[in-house]
Design a protein around this motif. Structure first.
Motif, mmCIF file in Angstrom:
data_model
loop_
_atom_site.group_PDB
_atom_site.id
_atom_site.type_symbol
_atom_site.label_atom_id
_atom_site.label_comp_id
_atom_site.label_asym_id
_atom_site.label_seq_id
_atom_site.Cartn_x
_atom_site.Cartn_y
_atom_site.Cartn_z
ATOM 1 N N SER A 154 -1.439 36.540 1.176
ATOM 2 C CA SER A 154 -1.640 38.089 1.276
ATOM 3 C C SER A 154 -2.311 38.354 2.885
ATOM 4 C CB SER A 154 -2.534 38.544 0.297
ATOM 5 O OG SER A 154 -3.920 37.961 0.268
ATOM 6 N N MET A 159 3.233 38.115 4.727
ATOM 7 C CA MET A 159 3.135 37.912 3.437
ATOM 8 C C MET A 159 3.915 36.654 3.121
ATOM 9 S SD MET A 159 1.050 40.418 2.401
ATOM 10 C CE MET A 159 1.434 41.194 0.791
ATOM 11 N N CYS A 179 5.192 37.130 -0.885
ATOM 12 C CA CYS A 179 5.095 38.404 -1.281
ATOM 13 C C CYS A 179 6.064 39.461 -0.760
ATOM 14 C CB CYS A 179 3.696 39.096 -1.485
ATOM 15 S SG CYS A 179 2.575 38.254 -2.656
ATOM 16 N N ARG A 181 6.295 42.635 1.324
ATOM 17 C CA ARG A 181 5.443 43.151 2.412
ATOM 18 C C ARG A 181 5.086 44.622 2.275
ATOM 19 N NH1 ARG A 181 8.701 40.623 6.405
ATOM 20 N NH2 ARG A 181 9.192 42.341 7.290
ATOM 21 N N LYS A 185 -2.541 43.677 -0.527
ATOM 22 C CA LYS A 185 -3.117 42.164 -0.595
ATOM 23 C C LYS A 185 -3.562 41.803 -2.133
ATOM 24 C CE LYS A 185 -4.535 41.523 4.027
ATOM 25 N NZ LYS A 185 -5.797 41.481 5.210
ATOM 26 N N CYS A 188 -0.759 41.472 -4.253
ATOM 27 C CA CYS A 188 0.281 39.919 -3.900
ATOM 28 C C CYS A 188 -0.516 38.869 -4.481
ATOM 29 C CB CYS A 188 0.164 39.883 -2.476
ATOM 30 S SG CYS A 188 0.772 38.282 -1.773
ATOM 31 N N GLU A 189 -1.848 38.859 -4.570
ATOM 32 C CA GLU A 189 -2.776 37.540 -5.063
ATOM 33 C C GLU A 189 -2.390 37.891 -6.389
ATOM 34 O OE1 GLU A 189 -6.578 37.299 -3.684
ATOM 35 O OE2 GLU A 189 -6.197 37.395 -1.654
ATOM 36 N N CYS A 216 7.074 38.716 -5.951
ATOM 37 C CA CYS A 216 6.421 37.344 -5.143
ATOM 38 C C CYS A 216 7.141 36.372 -5.681
ATOM 39 C CB CYS A 216 4.904 37.459 -5.569
ATOM 40 S SG CYS A 216 4.641 36.976 -7.122
#
Length: 268
Positions: A154, A159, A179, A181, A185, A188-189, A216
């Motif tokens: 992230s 990404m 991930c 874009r 963040k 994404c995680e 992702c």
């Protein structure tokens, strides 16, 4: 959400689910806009660092779409994956105004409602090497590398992140995380961590595996499947197929591979 874990489905499972759009019916204008949007995605994603989102049309006839490819594939392979996905999607879901589909090398979605920036994680899938088992200690090192890699994906401008761990006489283990874009963040995680949590027991001690959702993906192998500079164009002969014959697939959610409407997110 129920879990459907379905082994040995082959390289390209074909079942799908297509739902009508909310308070709207398909018409020729929307269908034309959808075609223009899909053509735009297939053309622009390979040219825009493997991610592109856009919309076409106005009012109730406006269609939103995005697509992305795995960073280590060539522009030619990326475009082919997206064009094949589009052809399959429109053949199986000709009247669909909203759907998502993801393969190992590319992902695509469109809807009559905007979903840009939203984490879509209601379903996912995983593949592994079947009977190709690794030493448990080696797997543990590789899995820990993948866990560490998640925190770095992230923070990268595009990404994605790669990782490698040296297992001594057993060679090295390689990983890649990526991930969409347009998501945050934190999302994404969360997406990547959810994949590892969901499929850990299904990839245990495997020499290769991948885990994918619309937002992702994670890829792991005992052979190197990417270059140092993934932004360089690659020759198509160098693109690895992460789902070789003999592997296994597992699924989460109410779909297989996935053609699924976004509308559930908007009905709530």
């Amino acid at each position: 959400m129920k879990n459907n874990h379905n082994p040995k489905m082959g390289i390209h499972p074909t079942s799908s689910e297509c739902l009508p759009a909310r308070n709207s019916s398909m018409n020729t204008i929307y269908k034309s806009n959808r075609r223009k949007l899909l053509d735009s995605l297939a053309t622009n994603v390979p040219l825009q660092n493997v991610f592109f989102n856009t919309s076409v049309g106005n009012g109730s006839d406006r269609v939103y779409g995005l697509a992305w490819c795995r960073v280590d594939v060539s522009p030619k392979t990326c475009g082919k994956c997206l064009n094949d996905t589009i052809t399959t999607s429109l053949t199986r879901c000709p009247e669909s105004k909203s759907l998502v589909t993801y393969l190992s090398l590319c992902s695509l979605g469109f809807s009559n409602d905007s979903f840009f920036g939203e984490l879509w994680d209601s379903s996912s899938s995983s593949s592994n090497g079947g009977d190709n088992f690794d030493d448990p200690l080696v797997f543990s090192k590789g899995y820990s590398m993948m866990q560490s890699l998640i925190g770095n994906v992230s923070s990268q401008p595009l990404m994605f992140e790669t990782g490698v761990v040296d297992a001594g006489s057993d060679g090295k283990r390689y990983g890649l995380g990526q991930c969409r874009r347009d998501i945050s963040k934190l999302d994404c995680e969360k997406c990547l961590e959810d994949l590892l949590t969901t499929y850990h027991k299904f990839v245990l001690n495997q020499t290769w595996w991948d885990m994918r959702a619309m937002s992702c993906g994670l890829w792991y192998d005992h052979v190197r499947f990417y270059q140092d500079d993934l932004r360089e164009n690659r020759d198509d002969s160098e693109v690895s197929n992460p789902i070789p014959s003999g592997g296994e697939k597992w699924y989460k959610g109410d779909m297989t591979l996935v053609f699924v409407a976004f509308l559930v997110l908007h009905w709530i």
